[in-house]
Design a protein around this motif. Sequence first.
Motif, PDB file in Angstrom:
ATOM      1  N   PHE A   1       0.824  -1.210   0.000  1.00 53.27           N
ATOM      2  CA  PHE A   1       0.000   0.000   0.000  1.00 53.27           C
ATOM      3  C   PHE A   1       0.854   1.254   0.000  1.00 53.27           C
ATOM      4  O   PHE A   1       2.036   1.252   0.398  1.00 53.27           O
ATOM      5  N   ALA A   2       0.254   2.342  -0.494  1.00 53.42           N
ATOM      6  CA  ALA A   2       0.821   3.689  -0.460  1.00 53.42           C
ATOM      7  C   ALA A   2      -0.126   4.545   0.360  1.00 53.42           C
ATOM      8  O   ALA A   2      -1.332   4.577   0.100  1.00 53.42           O
ATOM      9  N   LEU A   3       0.424   5.248   1.357  1.00 47.93           N
ATOM     10  CA  LEU A   3      -0.403   5.944   2.346  1.00 47.93           C
ATOM     11  C   LEU A   3       0.255   7.255   2.731  1.00 47.93           C
ATOM     12  O   LEU A   3       1.480   7.362   2.803  1.00 47.93           O
ATOM     13  N   GLY A   4      -0.554   8.245   3.003  1.00 49.56           N
ATOM     14  CA  GLY A   4      -0.079   9.515   3.537  1.00 49.56           C
ATOM     15  C   GLY A   4      -1.276  10.338   3.970  1.00 49.56           C
ATOM     16  O   GLY A   4      -2.424   9.884   3.914  1.00 49.56           O
ATOM     17  N   ALA A   5      -1.026  11.570   4.396  1.00 49.35           N
ATOM     18  CA  ALA A   5      -2.121  12.408   4.892  1.00 49.35           C
ATOM     19  C   ALA A   5      -1.711  13.865   4.829  1.00 49.35           C
ATOM     20  O   ALA A   5      -0.525  14.203   4.721  1.00 49.35           O
ATOM     21  N   SER A   6      -2.696  14.726   4.908  1.00 44.12           N
ATOM     22  CA  SER A   6      -2.485  16.146   5.180  1.00 44.12           C
ATOM     23  C   SER A   6      -2.975  16.415   6.591  1.00 44.12           C
ATOM     24  O   SER A   6      -3.671  15.598   7.190  1.00 44.12           O
ATOM     25  N   GLY A   7      -2.614  17.589   7.119  1.00 40.23           N
ATOM     26  CA  GLY A   7      -3.077  17.919   8.454  1.00 40.23           C
ATOM     27  C   GLY A   7      -1.999  18.382   9.401  1.00 40.23           C
ATOM     28  O   GLY A   7      -2.152  18.262  10.623  1.00 40.23           O
TER      29      GLY A   7
ATOM     30  N   ALA B   1      -6.488  14.593  10.984  1.00 40.47           N
ATOM     31  CA  ALA B   1      -5.778  14.547   9.701  1.00 40.47           C
ATOM     32  C   ALA B   1      -6.671  13.991   8.601  1.00 40.47           C
ATOM     33  O   ALA B   1      -7.779  13.508   8.839  1.00 40.47           O
ATOM     34  N   CYS B   2      -6.161  14.070   7.382  1.00 40.43           N
ATOM     35  CA  CYS B   2      -6.948  13.738   6.183  1.00 40.43           C
ATOM     36  C   CYS B   2      -6.124  12.792   5.313  1.00 40.43           C
ATOM     37  O   CYS B   2      -5.388  13.234   4.425  1.00 40.43           O
ATOM     38  N   PRO B   3      -6.241  11.470   5.514  1.00 37.23           N
ATOM     39  CA  PRO B   3      -5.409  10.512   4.779  1.00 37.23           C
ATOM     40  C   PRO B   3      -5.998  10.120   3.427  1.00 37.23           C
ATOM     41  O   PRO B   3      -7.180  10.318   3.154  1.00 37.23           O
ATOM     42  N   ALA B   4      -5.143   9.550   2.582  1.00 37.71           N
ATOM     43  CA  ALA B   4      -5.551   8.932   1.315  1.00 37.71           C
ATOM     44  C   ALA B   4      -4.598   7.778   1.055  1.00 37.71           C
ATOM     45  O   ALA B   4      -3.399   7.876   1.339  1.00 37.71           O
ATOM     46  N   ALA B   5      -5.132   6.669   0.521  1.00 40.60           N
ATOM     47  CA  ALA B   5      -4.294   5.484   0.335  1.00 40.60           C
ATOM     48  C   ALA B   5      -4.806   4.635  -0.814  1.00 40.60           C
ATOM     49  O   ALA B   5      -5.988   4.670  -1.166  1.00 40.60           O
ATOM     50  N   VAL B   6      -3.890   3.857  -1.378  1.00 47.01           N
ATOM     51  CA  VAL B   6      -4.238   2.788  -2.313  1.00 47.01           C
ATOM     52  C   VAL B   6      -3.589   1.506  -1.803  1.00 47.01           C
ATOM     53  O   VAL B   6      -2.557   1.531  -1.131  1.00 47.01           O
ATOM     54  N   LEU B   7      -4.212   0.376  -2.122  1.00 42.77           N
ATOM     55  CA  LEU B   7      -3.725  -0.928  -1.654  1.00 42.77           C
ATOM     56  C   LEU B   7      -3.824  -1.929  -2.793  1.00 42.77           C
ATOM     57  O   LEU B   7      -4.827  -1.970  -3.510  1.00 42.77           O
ATOM     58  N   ASP B   8      -2.782  -2.751  -2.944  1.00 45.51           N
ATOM     59  CA  ASP B   8      -2.677  -3.713  -4.039  1.00 45.51           C
ATOM     60  C   ASP B   8      -2.495  -5.111  -3.468  1.00 45.51           C
ATOM     61  O   ASP B   8      -1.551  -5.354  -2.702  1.00 45.51           O
ATOM     62  N   THR B   9      -3.400  -6.030  -3.812  1.00 44.36           N
ATOM     63  CA  THR B   9      -3.279  -7.416  -3.370  1.00 44.36           C
ATOM     64  C   THR B   9      -2.606  -8.301  -4.413  1.00 44.36           C
ATOM     65  O   THR B   9      -2.385  -9.491  -4.179  1.00 44.36           O
ATOM     66  N   GLY B  10      -2.301  -7.713  -5.568  1.00 44.77           N
ATOM     67  CA  GLY B  10      -1.769  -8.488  -6.683  1.00 44.77           C
ATOM     68  C   GLY B  10      -2.820  -8.800  -7.720  1.00 44.77           C
ATOM     69  O   GLY B  10      -2.539  -8.834  -8.914  1.00 44.77           O
TER      70      GLY B  10
END
Length: 521
Positions: A413-419, A491-500
């Motif tokens: 996964f790729a994850l981060g946030a603002s705040g 905070a205000c996160p956003a993420a994508v996740l990959d299972t393959g």
Amino acid sequence: MSDALSRSMEIRKHVVETDRGIVAAQHRQAAKAGAEVLRAGGDAVDAAVACGFVCSVLEPWMSGPAGGGAAMHWRADSGEAQALNFGMRAPAGLRLEDFPLSGDGQAGDLFPWQRVVEDRNASGARAVAVPAMVDGLEAAHRRWGRLPWAELLAPAVAHARRGMEIDWYAALIIASATRELARDADAAALFLSEGHYPRPFAWTALAEDRLDQSAMADSLDILAREGAAALHGGDLGAALARDVRDKGGYLSREDLAANRARFHAPLPVPYRDALFHVMPGLTGGPTFARAMGHLAEGSVPRLDDAYPAFAKALFAAYGERLCGMGHDGENPATPGCTTHFSVVDRKGNMVSHTQTLLSLFGAKVVSPTTGFLLNNGIMWFDPEQGRANSLAPGKPCLMNVCPILGETRGRRFALGASGGRKIVGAVTQIAAFLADHGMDLEAAFHQPRIDVSGGTTITADAALPASVHKALAALAPTHVARRSLLPYPFACPAAVLDTGKRRYGASEIMSAWGDAVAEPE
């Protein structure tokens, strides 16, 4: 906690699922622009370029070409992570004598520094640091991009030509800064209507009101044709620097030419059966690493018992940050001005990207020639001398941004946030929800969180059980807050996740504009 807020209302968001690529961002139209790039055969990096520039147009108070940030890149073909720092720094010509302490106590914005006369380090042209966001996007594109640079900026240019539409949410944001924006004639001309905030609606009717972003559109068109060199050493940068100096600041063409994006080896963070890759250096990455290290010292608790563990780990990590990195905490009453988005393409390449102007509306000053809202990166520095993070000419800024990449339980996964100060705590908890408790993105993004970020208190979500509130209160004074559309307590996160096989995207459930958009068929 406001008694006026509804106790029966529940807000939820669906996580977007696909077997193709996906973009999760704080603005749906920016995510859509990135997803369309993926459909055209673009790499995750191409989608990030399109998304980042559209965010600059449609969330102009959060980020823009006159800002900075950092990004983590995952390359599926090599199985390697890369860290890209495009942070700001103080101009070489900055004069310390222009920032005398006022003796009036602490300042009222993000950080509890001693107040500077006229708040010169927080607003106005003297607060402007040297940006590098455009070069950050171009540096990644030069290395991995597949589509032409100009095509990727075209959606942002088109949005700027139309002008950003003012809806109720935009009107609220602008209204929150009306007094400060009115002090700069160019900011007032761009954002205000006859000296007041825009009125996008009456009680029962919508109105058509748009910002005039034609100057910004012209500048973005130059960037599309000439690339980052136009800003970093070229005529566009010279015009930007001239505007800043005309308003009393220090930015020079030479500053812009010198401050370029830099690739680094990421900081690896092993955590139980998981592995994270984070930004090294003057970012939130080392503080995230410390927090996860403290969490790893104990066994995995049941979920309700995890919150005291989160609080202890974050108190310890921020204590080390304040001591070792010179960052002296932040004011919990004021939000940061930042946007984060995450991208995955159908090959599994990922981008976790955070870009910022620092405060909401940055320095509250607009460059009339370029149409860019200016950052207030000088506020990242402690105005008192003799400290690790003291203000100095040419010095890099210490950022809160914390984009991460993670792999756990066969998922990446790729994850981060603002705040602002809340970023590291949010990213830490969501990472633990995914790694320790096996949550999917929908569960992790709806799960209540706490905030501990450098002060002596805990902010706890009202949705947590009373037993958790009691356990937290035994550790430190605890304030209870409800998640709201504005402001954001957690905070205000956003993420994508990959299972393959399948890919998922999620944005903060309380974000009115935030969304994940899948690559169209």
